[in-house]
Design a protein around this motif. Structure first.
Motif, PDB file in Angstrom:
ATOM      1  N   LEU A 177       0.825  -1.212   0.000  1.00 28.40           N
ATOM      2  CA  LEU A 177       0.000   0.000   0.000  1.00 28.40           C
ATOM      3  C   LEU A 177       0.862   1.265   0.000  1.00 28.40           C
ATOM      4  O   LEU A 177       0.586   2.219  -0.738  1.00 28.40           O
ATOM      5  CB  LEU A 177      -0.924   0.004   1.220  1.00 28.40           C
ATOM      6  N   MET A 178       1.911   1.280   0.818  1.00 28.90           N
ATOM      7  CA  MET A 178       2.789   2.448   0.894  1.00 28.90           C
ATOM      8  C   MET A 178       3.449   2.736  -0.447  1.00 28.90           C
ATOM      9  O   MET A 178       3.534   3.893  -0.877  1.00 28.90           O
ATOM     10  CB  MET A 178       3.864   2.227   1.962  1.00 28.90           C
ATOM     11  N   ASN A 179       3.926   1.680  -1.110  1.00 32.88           N
ATOM     12  CA  ASN A 179       4.599   1.877  -2.394  1.00 32.88           C
ATOM     13  C   ASN A 179       3.631   2.298  -3.492  1.00 32.88           C
ATOM     14  O   ASN A 179       3.996   3.058  -4.397  1.00 32.88           O
ATOM     15  CB  ASN A 179       5.347   0.602  -2.794  1.00 32.88           C
ATOM     16  N   VAL A 180       2.370   1.828  -3.411  1.00 31.09           N
ATOM     17  CA  VAL A 180       1.346   2.279  -4.365  1.00 31.09           C
ATOM     18  C   VAL A 180       1.068   3.770  -4.143  1.00 31.09           C
ATOM     19  O   VAL A 180       1.018   4.565  -5.086  1.00 31.09           O
ATOM     20  CB  VAL A 180       0.043   1.463  -4.202  1.00 31.09           C
ATOM     21  N   LEU A 181       0.904   4.152  -2.874  1.00 31.16           N
ATOM     22  CA  LEU A 181       0.596   5.543  -2.551  1.00 31.16           C
ATOM     23  C   LEU A 181       1.748   6.484  -2.897  1.00 31.16           C
ATOM     24  O   LEU A 181       1.533   7.644  -3.237  1.00 31.16           O
ATOM     25  CB  LEU A 181       0.255   5.663  -1.059  1.00 31.16           C
TER      26      LEU A 181
END
Length: 343
Positions: A177-181
């Motif tokens: 999720l962090m890398n997508v965001l």
């Protein structure tokens, strides 16, 4: 009316597994949890007989359960591994000094060798000193970068073949999720990997035996096994960006328990279209550690701290790397720009 264990149908169930929804007694839960970790190790071929494996030990629930289960499975299934504990002392008074006492007790309980490496010895800085310079925002950037390199250095001192970490399913899903965001495609491609190959000198391959274990089940396993672990959160982490991804994931999980595995599955199957330029992995010109730039992140962060410009390592300042390498002073304009960076 008491609910019977859905596995043995004899004993009273003491928990309902968040991961599968099955009601199990303690013994059946222990067996199911340990067998799942064993199958993860076997399916991914994480280890080879005769290897020396360093278990990253922080004293927390994940690393304590990892050390316990690795020792148990190594003996039960004859992996033929030589296990050792590696711990990093970041220099956080009232947190890491207490958790290291737990690690030392684990060493005695599991009869495994222990190596502790400290930020102060390796970098000349403790996290307490760094936070005094940079404040509570973005301090996790410094800690995460330094910890990864410190763990590698400890592993090299012990001459281990692999490092296994306590990253669980929740951790992996949060990272996706962090890398997508952040739009970080390079990290998104590799963050779900259960193991990493050696990326060069000074970097030891890593693996995640608990990759598919839910955090809730790790807590239950540690609780029912009465394992000795440290449960206090880092005093500097409340402002960490990961916390926002964690809160979002927990909200999703409360609605749909399979969300954690769904996010991991999505991350594992994402692909990058042809033609997208990816960073080329090289080595740091100063310390020799892996880096896609002339200087690795650790060296840039250290340079900023030592020059009294801690914001040097926050954001992208690759154009300044040549000056840093040649020890040239920064211009007043460059210093103003760095001081204007929003922490």
């Amino acid at each position: 009316m008491p609910v019977l264990c859905s596995s043995c149908s004899e004993k009273r169930a003491v928990l309902k597994r968040p991961k599968t929804g099955h009601s199990l007694c303690k013994e059946c839960f222990f067996g199911a949890f340990e067998e799942e970790v064993h199958q993860t190790i076997v399916a991914a071929k994480l280890f080879k007989p005769g290897e020396t494996v360093g278990v990253a030990a922080s004293g927390g629930k994940d690393s304590t359960v990892l050390a316990h289960v690795m020792k148990l499975l190594n003996e039960r299934h004859g992996y033929g591994l030589r296990l050792m504990l590696i711990s990093v002392d970041e220099g956080i008074t009232g947190y890491r000094d207490d958790s290291l006492e737990t690690v030392k007790r684990n060493q005695q309980q599991y009869e495994l060798p222990l190596k502790i490496v400290s930020y102060e010895e390796l970098y000349g800085w403790t996290m307490d000193a760094i936070v005094r310079q940079v404040g509570l925002k973005n301090n996790c950037t410094f800690c995460g970068v330094f910890r990864r390199q410190a763990l590698d250095r400890g592993a090299i001192m012990l001459k281990v073949d692999k490092i296994c970490t306590g990253h669980n399913a929740d951790d992996v899903a949060e990272t996706v999720l962090m890398n997508v965001l952040r739009g970080d495609i390079a990290r998104l491609r590799r963050c779900t990997a259960i193991s990493t190959a050696s990326e060069g000198d000074g970097v030891v391959p890593r693996c995640k035996p608990l990759k598919y274990a839910y955090e809730k089940e790790i807590v239950l396993y540690a609780y029912f096994k009465k394992l000795d672990y440290f449960s206090t959160e880092c005093i500097y982490s409340p402002n960490a960006y990961r916390g926002h991804a964690r809160t979002f994931l927990k909200d999703l999980e409360s609605i749909r328990p399979s969300s954690i595995m769904d996010v991991i599955h999505s991350g594992e199957n994402l692909s990058v279209r042809e033609g997208v330029k990816m960073p080329v992995q090289g080595t740091c010109s100063r310390c020799g550690y892996i880096s896609s730039q002339a200087l690795c992140k650790s060296c840039v962060l250290l340079e900023g701290l030592n020059r009294g410009l801690p914001k040097l390592g926050i954001g992208k300042h690759h154009r300044l790397h040549e000056k840093i390498l040649s020890q040239q002073p920064l211009t007043e304009s460059e210093q103003r720009k760095l001081k204007s960076v929003d922490f």
